[in-house]
Design a protein around this motif. Structure first.
Motif, PDB file in Angstrom:
ATOM      1  N   SER A  21       0.818  -1.213   0.000  1.00  0.00           N
ATOM      2  CA  SER A  21       0.000   0.000   0.000  1.00  0.00           C
ATOM      3  C   SER A  21       0.850   1.261   0.000  1.00  0.00           C
ATOM      4  CB  SER A  21      -0.943   0.006   1.204  1.00  0.00           C
ATOM      5  OG  SER A  21      -0.202   0.099   2.397  1.00  0.00           O
ATOM      6  N   THR A  22       2.148   1.142   0.268  1.00  0.00           N
ATOM      7  CA  THR A  22       3.011   2.321   0.265  1.00  0.00           C
ATOM      8  C   THR A  22       3.747   2.502  -1.054  1.00  0.00           C
ATOM      9  OG1 THR A  22       4.889   1.116   1.196  1.00  0.00           O
ATOM     10  CG2 THR A  22       3.381   2.182   2.750  1.00  0.00           C
ATOM     11  N   ILE A  23       3.743   1.481  -1.912  1.00  0.00           N
ATOM     12  CA  ILE A  23       4.370   1.618  -3.225  1.00  0.00           C
ATOM     13  C   ILE A  23       3.448   2.480  -4.058  1.00  0.00           C
ATOM     14  CG2 ILE A  23       5.077   0.425  -5.314  1.00  0.00           C
ATOM     15  CD1 ILE A  23       5.798  -1.964  -3.565  1.00  0.00           C
ATOM     16  N   MET A  24       3.993   3.590  -4.502  1.00  0.00           N
ATOM     17  CA  MET A  24       3.149   4.550  -5.201  1.00  0.00           C
ATOM     18  C   MET A  24       3.642   4.753  -6.619  1.00  0.00           C
ATOM     19  SD  MET A  24       2.686   7.286  -2.114  1.00  0.00           S
ATOM     20  CE  MET A  24       1.937   8.452  -3.191  1.00  0.00           C
ATOM     21  N   ALA A  25       2.733   5.218  -7.431  1.00  0.00           N
ATOM     22  CA  ALA A  25       3.082   5.570  -8.790  1.00  0.00           C
ATOM     23  C   ALA A  25       3.979   6.808  -8.770  1.00  0.00           C
ATOM     24  CB  ALA A  25       1.806   5.855  -9.570  1.00  0.00           C
ATOM     25  N   THR A  26       4.638   7.052  -9.870  1.00  0.00           N
ATOM     26  CA  THR A  26       5.497   8.223  -9.984  1.00  0.00           C
ATOM     27  C   THR A  26       4.647   9.462 -10.222  1.00  0.00           C
ATOM     28  OG1 THR A  26       7.253   6.857 -10.898  1.00  0.00           O
ATOM     29  CG2 THR A  26       7.430   9.226 -11.252  1.00  0.00           C
ATOM     30  N   GLU A  27       4.999  10.524  -9.537  1.00  0.00           N
ATOM     31  CA  GLU A  27       4.318  11.804  -9.719  1.00  0.00           C
ATOM     32  C   GLU A  27       5.285  12.745 -10.427  1.00  0.00           C
ATOM     33  OE1 GLU A  27       3.057  14.891  -6.491  1.00  0.00           O
ATOM     34  OE2 GLU A  27       1.459  13.380  -6.690  1.00  0.00           O
ATOM     35  N   TYR A  28       4.882  13.208 -11.598  1.00  0.00           N
ATOM     36  CA  TYR A  28       5.714  14.097 -12.401  1.00  0.00           C
ATOM     37  C   TYR A  28       5.161  15.515 -12.356  1.00  0.00           C
ATOM     38  CZ  TYR A  28       7.586   9.846 -14.556  1.00  0.00           C
ATOM     39  OH  TYR A  28       8.177   8.631 -14.777  1.00  0.00           O
ATOM     40  N   VAL A  29       5.982  16.468 -11.955  1.00  0.00           N
ATOM     41  CA  VAL A  29       5.607  17.871 -12.074  1.00  0.00           C
ATOM     42  C   VAL A  29       5.977  18.281 -13.493  1.00  0.00           C
ATOM     43  CG1 VAL A  29       6.003  20.221 -11.276  1.00  0.00           C
ATOM     44  CG2 VAL A  29       5.929  18.335  -9.624  1.00  0.00           C
ATOM     45  N   TRP A  45      11.264  17.870 -22.233  1.00  0.00           N
ATOM     46  CA  TRP A  45      11.045  17.475 -20.837  1.00  0.00           C
ATOM     47  C   TRP A  45      10.581  16.020 -20.753  1.00  0.00           C
ATOM     48  CZ3 TRP A  45       6.426  15.898 -18.555  1.00  0.00           C
ATOM     49  CH2 TRP A  45       6.481  15.703 -17.174  1.00  0.00           C
ATOM     50  N   ALA A  46       9.684  15.608 -21.631  1.00  0.00           N
ATOM     51  CA  ALA A  46       9.101  14.263 -21.572  1.00  0.00           C
ATOM     52  C   ALA A  46       9.964  13.202 -22.251  1.00  0.00           C
ATOM     53  CB  ALA A  46       7.723  14.279 -22.226  1.00  0.00           C
ATOM     54  N   LYS A  47      10.922  13.629 -23.052  1.00  0.00           N
ATOM     55  CA  LYS A  47      11.676  12.720 -23.927  1.00  0.00           C
ATOM     56  C   LYS A  47      12.255  11.500 -23.223  1.00  0.00           C
ATOM     57  CE  LYS A  47      15.442  12.616 -27.248  1.00  0.00           C
ATOM     58  NZ  LYS A  47      16.489  13.382 -27.893  1.00  0.00           N
ATOM     59  N   ASN A  48      12.911  11.646 -22.121  1.00  0.00           N
ATOM     60  CA  ASN A  48      13.576  10.520 -21.458  1.00  0.00           C
ATOM     61  C   ASN A  48      12.775   9.939 -20.301  1.00  0.00           C
ATOM     62  OD1 ASN A  48      15.855  10.573 -23.159  1.00  0.00           O
ATOM     63  ND2 ASN A  48      16.654  12.319 -22.020  1.00  0.00           N
ATOM     64  N   LYS A  49      11.505  10.289 -20.230  1.00  0.00           N
ATOM     65  CA  LYS A  49      10.649   9.768 -19.165  1.00  0.00           C
ATOM     66  C   LYS A  49       9.770   8.648 -19.721  1.00  0.00           C
ATOM     67  CE  LYS A  49      10.460  14.116 -16.619  1.00  0.00           C
ATOM     68  NZ  LYS A  49      11.619  14.685 -17.242  1.00  0.00           N
ATOM     69  N   VAL A  50       9.510   7.657 -18.887  1.00  0.00           N
ATOM     70  CA  VAL A  50       8.581   6.601 -19.252  1.00  0.00           C
ATOM     71  C   VAL A  50       7.381   6.733 -18.320  1.00  0.00           C
ATOM     72  CG1 VAL A  50       8.225   4.122 -19.486  1.00  0.00           C
ATOM     73  CG2 VAL A  50      10.471   5.106 -19.981  1.00  0.00           C
ATOM     74  N   PHE A  51       6.233   6.948 -18.909  1.00  0.00           N
ATOM     75  CA  PHE A  51       5.004   7.140 -18.144  1.00  0.00           C
ATOM     76  C   PHE A  51       4.207   5.845 -18.149  1.00  0.00           C
ATOM     77  CE2 PHE A  51       6.224  11.193 -20.005  1.00  0.00           C
ATOM     78  CZ  PHE A  51       6.229  12.022 -18.892  1.00  0.00           C
ATOM     79  N   ILE A 122       2.404  12.815 -24.448  1.00  0.00           N
ATOM     80  CA  ILE A 122       3.153  11.714 -23.845  1.00  0.00           C
ATOM     81  C   ILE A 122       2.561  10.396 -24.324  1.00  0.00           C
ATOM     82  CG2 ILE A 122       3.856  13.015 -21.797  1.00  0.00           C
ATOM     83  CD1 ILE A 122       1.627  11.486 -20.264  1.00  0.00           C
ATOM     84  N   ASP A 123       3.330   9.330 -24.167  1.00  0.00           N
ATOM     85  CA  ASP A 123       2.858   7.993 -24.495  1.00  0.00           C
ATOM     86  C   ASP A 123       2.866   7.187 -23.198  1.00  0.00           C
ATOM     87  OD1 ASP A 123       1.986   5.808 -25.870  1.00  0.00           O
ATOM     88  OD2 ASP A 123       3.895   5.370 -26.828  1.00  0.00           O
ATOM     89  N   VAL A 124       1.704   6.778 -22.749  1.00  0.00           N
ATOM     90  CA  VAL A 124       1.562   6.062 -21.478  1.00  0.00           C
ATOM     91  C   VAL A 124       1.643   4.565 -21.741  1.00  0.00           C
ATOM     92  CG1 VAL A 124       0.059   5.668 -19.487  1.00  0.00           C
ATOM     93  CG2 VAL A 124       0.135   7.928 -20.582  1.00  0.00           C
ATOM     94  N   GLN A 125       2.493   3.895 -20.969  1.00  0.00           N
ATOM     95  CA  GLN A 125       2.706   2.452 -21.095  1.00  0.00           C
ATOM     96  C   GLN A 125       1.889   1.691 -20.057  1.00  0.00           C
ATOM     97  OE1 GLN A 125       4.853   1.450 -23.618  1.00  0.00           O
ATOM     98  NE2 GLN A 125       4.836   3.661 -24.012  1.00  0.00           N
ATOM     99  N   GLN A 126       1.421   0.502 -20.424  1.00  0.00           N
ATOM    100  CA  GLN A 126       0.726  -0.346 -19.451  1.00  0.00           C
ATOM    101  C   GLN A 126       1.740  -0.856 -18.442  1.00  0.00           C
ATOM    102  OE1 GLN A 126      -2.609  -0.980 -19.027  1.00  0.00           O
ATOM    103  NE2 GLN A 126      -1.914  -1.937 -17.155  1.00  0.00           N
ATOM    104  N   GLY A 127       2.788  -1.515 -18.909  1.00  0.00           N
ATOM    105  CA  GLY A 127       3.907  -1.959 -18.081  1.00  0.00           C
ATOM    106  C   GLY A 127       3.581  -2.689 -16.800  1.00  0.00           C
ATOM    107  N   SER A 128       4.506  -3.531 -16.375  1.00  0.00           N
ATOM    108  CA  SER A 128       4.323  -4.328 -15.157  1.00  0.00           C
ATOM    109  C   SER A 128       4.472  -3.490 -13.905  1.00  0.00           C
ATOM    110  CB  SER A 128       5.337  -5.469 -15.129  1.00  0.00           C
ATOM    111  OG  SER A 128       6.648  -4.945 -15.135  1.00  0.00           O
ATOM    112  N   MET A 129       5.053  -2.307 -14.015  1.00  0.00           N
ATOM    113  CA  MET A 129       5.225  -1.454 -12.841  1.00  0.00           C
ATOM    114  C   MET A 129       3.953  -0.670 -12.533  1.00  0.00           C
ATOM    115  SD  MET A 129       8.142  -2.061 -11.711  1.00  0.00           S
ATOM    116  CE  MET A 129       8.334  -0.761 -10.523  1.00  0.00           C
ATOM    117  N   SER A 130       2.957  -0.788 -13.398  1.00  0.00           N
ATOM    118  CA  SER A 130       1.737  -0.009 -13.219  1.00  0.00           C
ATOM    119  C   SER A 130       0.933  -0.525 -12.043  1.00  0.00           C
ATOM    120  CB  SER A 130       0.864  -0.100 -14.470  1.00  0.00           C
ATOM    121  OG  SER A 130       1.569   0.350 -15.573  1.00  0.00           O
ATOM    122  N   PRO A 131       0.538   0.350 -11.155  1.00  0.00           N
ATOM    123  CA  PRO A 131      -0.330  -0.076 -10.072  1.00  0.00           C
ATOM    124  C   PRO A 131      -1.742  -0.283 -10.588  1.00  0.00           C
ATOM    125  CG  PRO A 131       0.084   2.257  -9.926  1.00  0.00           C
ATOM    126  CD  PRO A 131       0.927   1.734 -11.059  1.00  0.00           C
TER     127      PRO A 131
END
Length: 159
Positions: A21-29, A45-51, A122-131
């Motif tokens: 319950s404490t593992i949280m998604a990433t918050e991007y400003v 700004w978004a180029k090297n980020k994975v959402f 941005i391009d949002v990924q489903q990914g296994s890290m997704s809560p």
């Protein structure tokens, strides 16, 4: 009196029960320290980020100076602003990314999008890290109550 092994076991159980319950998604400003403003290259700004689904975008800007609209690809390209009722205007707008795929955002104030490039894709990924999607408040209450009961029962059994 509790032994050291009992305390270690209780701690381990607490970690296993409470850690998810404490593992949280990433918050991007958006725009980092610059925030949501004109004359800023949000694609750089978004180029090297994975959402991922579950991540959050925070749009920070002075109230009544900017706003945020979620748009489609064609409205993004032409800077077409949707109806005012669909805009975000708090100056600290949090957008949770709930589905994979391309997401487009623009500022709807005057010509901020068209003339000053105040837009983000941005391009949002489903990914296994997704809560998983956020549970309802009732689910959270039941889950926390269950965790507390389990911890109390373990402590009773151990001591």
């Amino acid at each position: 009196m509790a032994t050291f092994n009992h305390l270690v076991l209780v701690f381990a159980i607490l970690v296993v029960v409470l850690l998810p319950s404490t593992i949280m998604a990433t918050e991007y400003v958006v725009g980092d320290a610059s925030g949501w403003t004109i004359n800023y290259d949000y694609q750089v700004w978004a180029k090297n980020k994975v959402f991922y689904v579950g991540d959050k975008l925070v749009f920070k800007y002075p109230v009544n100076v900017h706003n945020v609209y979620k748009v489609n690809a064609s409205s993004f390209a032409t800077c077409t602003v949707p109806p005012p009722s669909t805009g975000l205007t708090s100056g600290n707008d949090v957008v949770t990314l709930v589905a994979p795929g391309k997401k487009w955002y623009i500022c709807g104030v005057e010509e901020h999008c068209a003339d000053f490039n105040q837009k983000l894709v941005i391009d949002v990924q489903q990914g296994s890290m997704s809560p998983a999607p956020a549970p309802s408040s009732a689910t959270k209450f039941v889950s926390k109550t269950f965790m507390v009961i389990i911890v109390v029962l373990i402590m009773i059994v151990m001591f």
